[in-house]
Design an enzyme around this catalytic site. Structure first.
Site, PDB file in Angstrom:
ATOM      1  N   SER A 175     -31.097   8.177 -20.700  1.00  0.00           N
ATOM      2  CA  SER A 175     -30.577   6.839 -20.993  1.00  0.00           C
ATOM      3  C   SER A 175     -29.075   6.805 -20.772  1.00  0.00           C
ATOM      4  O   SER A 175     -28.389   7.820 -20.981  1.00  0.00           O
ATOM      5  CB  SER A 175     -30.864   6.470 -22.449  1.00  0.00           C
ATOM      6  OG  SER A 175     -30.206   5.258 -22.783  1.00  0.00           O
TER       7      SER A 175
ATOM      8  N   TYR B 243     -29.627   8.454 -31.327  1.00  0.00           N
ATOM      9  CA  TYR B 243     -30.427   8.426 -30.085  1.00  0.00           C
ATOM     10  C   TYR B 243     -29.569   8.868 -28.886  1.00  0.00           C
ATOM     11  O   TYR B 243     -29.996   9.699 -28.073  1.00  0.00           O
ATOM     12  CB  TYR B 243     -30.929   6.995 -29.898  1.00  0.00           C
ATOM     13  CG  TYR B 243     -31.594   6.663 -28.586  1.00  0.00           C
ATOM     14  CD1 TYR B 243     -32.883   7.098 -28.304  1.00  0.00           C
ATOM     15  CD2 TYR B 243     -30.941   5.867 -27.640  1.00  0.00           C
ATOM     16  CE1 TYR B 243     -33.509   6.751 -27.113  1.00  0.00           C
ATOM     17  CE2 TYR B 243     -31.557   5.511 -26.456  1.00  0.00           C
ATOM     18  CZ  TYR B 243     -32.842   5.963 -26.188  1.00  0.00           C
ATOM     19  OH  TYR B 243     -33.441   5.609 -25.006  1.00  0.00           O
TER      20      TYR B 243
HETATM   21  N1  LIG Z   1     -36.403   0.224 -22.370  1.00  0.00           N
HETATM   22  C1  LIG Z   1     -35.120   0.522 -22.246  1.00  0.00           C
HETATM   23  O1  LIG Z   1     -34.257  -0.392 -22.205  1.00  0.00           O
HETATM   24  C2  LIG Z   1     -34.678   1.948 -22.115  1.00  0.00           C
HETATM   25  C3  LIG Z   1     -33.307   2.177 -21.923  1.00  0.00           C
HETATM   26  C4  LIG Z   1     -32.862   3.478 -21.771  1.00  0.00           C
HETATM   27  C5  LIG Z   1     -33.776   4.529 -21.809  1.00  0.00           C
HETATM   28  N2  LIG Z   1     -35.109   4.283 -22.016  1.00  0.00           N
HETATM   29  C6  LIG Z   1     -36.006   5.433 -22.036  1.00  0.00           C
HETATM   30  O2  LIG Z   1     -37.098   5.188 -21.171  1.00  0.00           O
HETATM   31  C7  LIG Z   1     -38.240   5.948 -21.611  1.00  0.00           C
HETATM   32  C8  LIG Z   1     -39.443   5.019 -21.704  1.00  0.00           C
HETATM   33  O3  LIG Z   1     -39.183   4.068 -22.730  1.00  0.00           O
HETATM   34  P1  LIG Z   1     -39.793   2.586 -22.760  1.00  0.00           P
HETATM   35  O4  LIG Z   1     -38.674   1.660 -22.638  1.00  0.00           O
HETATM   36  O5  LIG Z   1     -40.919   2.497 -21.810  1.00  0.00           O
HETATM   37  O6  LIG Z   1     -40.229   2.502 -24.285  1.00  0.00           O
HETATM   38  P2  LIG Z   1     -41.605   2.670 -25.029  1.00  0.00           P
HETATM   39  O7  LIG Z   1     -42.569   1.712 -24.449  1.00  0.00           O
HETATM   40  O8  LIG Z   1     -41.268   2.596 -26.478  1.00  0.00           O
HETATM   41  O9  LIG Z   1     -42.054   4.171 -24.650  1.00  0.00           O
HETATM   42  C9  LIG Z   1     -41.742   5.316 -25.348  1.00  0.00           C
HETATM   43  C10 LIG Z   1     -42.968   6.194 -25.311  1.00  0.00           C
HETATM   44  O10 LIG Z   1     -42.676   7.472 -25.909  1.00  0.00           O
HETATM   45  C11 LIG Z   1     -43.889   7.895 -26.489  1.00  0.00           C
HETATM   46  N3  LIG Z   1     -43.702   8.930 -27.495  1.00  0.00           N
HETATM   47  C12 LIG Z   1     -42.872   8.899 -28.559  1.00  0.00           C
HETATM   48  N4  LIG Z   1     -43.012  10.034 -29.284  1.00  0.00           N
HETATM   49  C13 LIG Z   1     -43.975  10.769 -28.662  1.00  0.00           C
HETATM   50  C14 LIG Z   1     -44.582  12.019 -28.926  1.00  0.00           C
HETATM   51  N5  LIG Z   1     -44.260  12.748 -30.015  1.00  0.00           N
HETATM   52  N6  LIG Z   1     -45.490  12.504 -28.056  1.00  0.00           N
HETATM   53  C15 LIG Z   1     -45.854  11.793 -26.970  1.00  0.00           C
HETATM   54  N7  LIG Z   1     -45.343  10.574 -26.675  1.00  0.00           N
HETATM   55  C16 LIG Z   1     -44.409  10.075 -27.514  1.00  0.00           C
HETATM   56  C17 LIG Z   1     -44.448   6.636 -27.134  1.00  0.00           C
HETATM   57  O11 LIG Z   1     -45.818   6.834 -27.360  1.00  0.00           O
HETATM   58  P3  LIG Z   1     -46.692   5.974 -28.394  1.00  0.00           P
HETATM   59  O12 LIG Z   1     -47.227   4.841 -27.578  1.00  0.00           O
HETATM   60  O13 LIG Z   1     -47.719   6.931 -28.864  1.00  0.00           O
HETATM   61  O14 LIG Z   1     -45.754   5.531 -29.498  1.00  0.00           O
HETATM   62  C18 LIG Z   1     -44.140   5.579 -26.070  1.00  0.00           C
HETATM   63  O15 LIG Z   1     -45.214   5.378 -25.198  1.00  0.00           O
HETATM   64  C19 LIG Z   1     -37.830   6.573 -22.961  1.00  0.00           C
HETATM   65  O16 LIG Z   1     -37.401   7.885 -22.738  1.00  0.00           O
HETATM   66  C20 LIG Z   1     -36.655   5.716 -23.386  1.00  0.00           C
HETATM   67  O17 LIG Z   1     -35.806   6.425 -24.268  1.00  0.00           O
HETATM   68  C21 LIG Z   1     -35.581   3.009 -22.166  1.00  0.00           C
END
Ligand SMILES: NC(=O)c1ccc[n+]([C@@H]2O[C@H](COP(=O)([O-])OP(=O)(O)OC[C@H]3O[C@@H](n4cnc5c(N)ncnc54)[C@H](OP(=O)(O)O)[C@@H]3O)[C@@H](O)[C@H]2O)c1
Length: 246
Positions: free
Chosen positions: A139, A152
């Site tokens: 991120s 975070y």
């Molecule tokens: N969206 C943004 O604006 C943004 C910005 C910067 C970085 N990111 C990064 O992009 C990546 C994807 O995020 P997203 O935006 O798609 O958000 P998201 O939909 O909340 O996805 C995060 C995923 O991580 C999984 N997770 C959490 N703990 C886990 C564990 N112990 N074992 C296995 N899976 C686990 C969650 O699974 P569950 O479904 O089981 O909860 C969820 O599917 C993440 O690394 C996030 O930090 C996102």
């Protein structure tokens, strides 16, 4: 080798960004192994992707925090992955987490420690079986500590540094390691946030750009507008940065 010979493992397969990447890879013909907690809830993704793109899609139970289970999980897969997408992330709640050991540990373990340990082991196996690509989603929050999200952000900073080291370790081999640094992407993680439109992406086009960057062998991928913004933010002198609300 064709995409059909290069299976992709998607970690955190229910994530909004991961779903977009899964579709982009399936469209190209890669077989998919979707890994997530409560893998039973991935049934509709499995049938949707396999029907829409006519590719093999399987679902696998995976909790990255089960450190002792990493080796067994890799052994249990139908194939050694040729691509790994790590989309696992836990944003946490800055106000609640700061100073709370358990809450801080969950954010650090989920964004840093556990994915690093998993990818270390997976990289070694991939390198021994012909290489491929690892795509690790960090991120821009890791670029500079901010009052809004420094628990975070510091975990993502550690993750980015680890992945950079992993990339150098395998430089010159057949294993390509790419860091992705999203800014704002509309997913469950950002639901309810007041996001600035011009700086926010939808998950599908963002995912398409990530896969395209992977195919080009890029080392770090971030949207151009976020690269420009973070170049300014990271170079601001501390005394000026302290007065901002970024
Ligand atoms: N969206 C943004 O604006 C943004 C910005 C910067 C970085 N990111 C990064 O992009 C990546 C994807 O995020 P997203 O935006 O798609 O958000 P998201 O939909 O909340 O996805 C995060 C995923 O991580 C999984 N997770 C959490 N703990 C886990 C564990 N112990 N074992 C296995 N899976 C686990 C969650 O699974 P569950 O479904 O089981 O909860 C969820 O599917 C993440 O690394 C996030 O930090 C996102």
């Amino acid at each position: 080798m064709t995409p059909a010979d290069r299976p992709a493992l998607i970690l955190g397969a229910r994530s909004g960004i991961a779903r977009g990447i899964a579709a982009a890879l399936a469209k190209r013909g890669h077989p998919l192994m979707l890994a997530a907690r409560r893998a039973g809830e991935l049934d509709s993704d499995v049938s949707d992707l396999s029907i829409r793109y006519n590719c093999t899609v399987t679902a696998h139970e995976f909790d990255v925090l089960d450190l002792d289970g990493h080796a067994g999980f890799l052994d249990s897969l139908p194939a050694t992955p040729s691509i790994i997408i790590c989309a696992i992330g836990v944003l946490g709640d800055q106000e609640r987490d700061a100073g709370d050991a358990q809450a801080t540990k969950l954010v650090v373990d989920s964004n840093y420690l556990a994915p690093c340990l998993f990818l270390e082991q997976a990289a070694s196996r991939m390198a021994q079986s012909g290489g491929g690509s690892i795509v690790a989603i960090g991120s821009v929050a890791g670029d500079r500590g901010r009052a809004k999200n420094y628990v975070y952000g510091s975990a993502k900073a550690g993750f980015a540094t680890y992945i950079s080291g992993l990339r150098q370790k395998y430089a010159g081999s057949d294993l390509h390691v790419m860091t992705v640094k999203p800014g704002f992407v509309r997913t469950a993680m950002t639901e309810g946030m007041d996001l600035p439109g011009p700086l926010t992406s939808d998950a599908e086009p963002f995912a398409e750009r990530v896969v395209s960057a992977m195919e080009k062998g890029r080392q770090v991928y971030s949207d151009l507008r976020w690269r420009a913004l973070m170049a300014v933010i990271t170079h601001l002198p501390e005394r000026i940065f302290m007065k901002t609300k970024f």
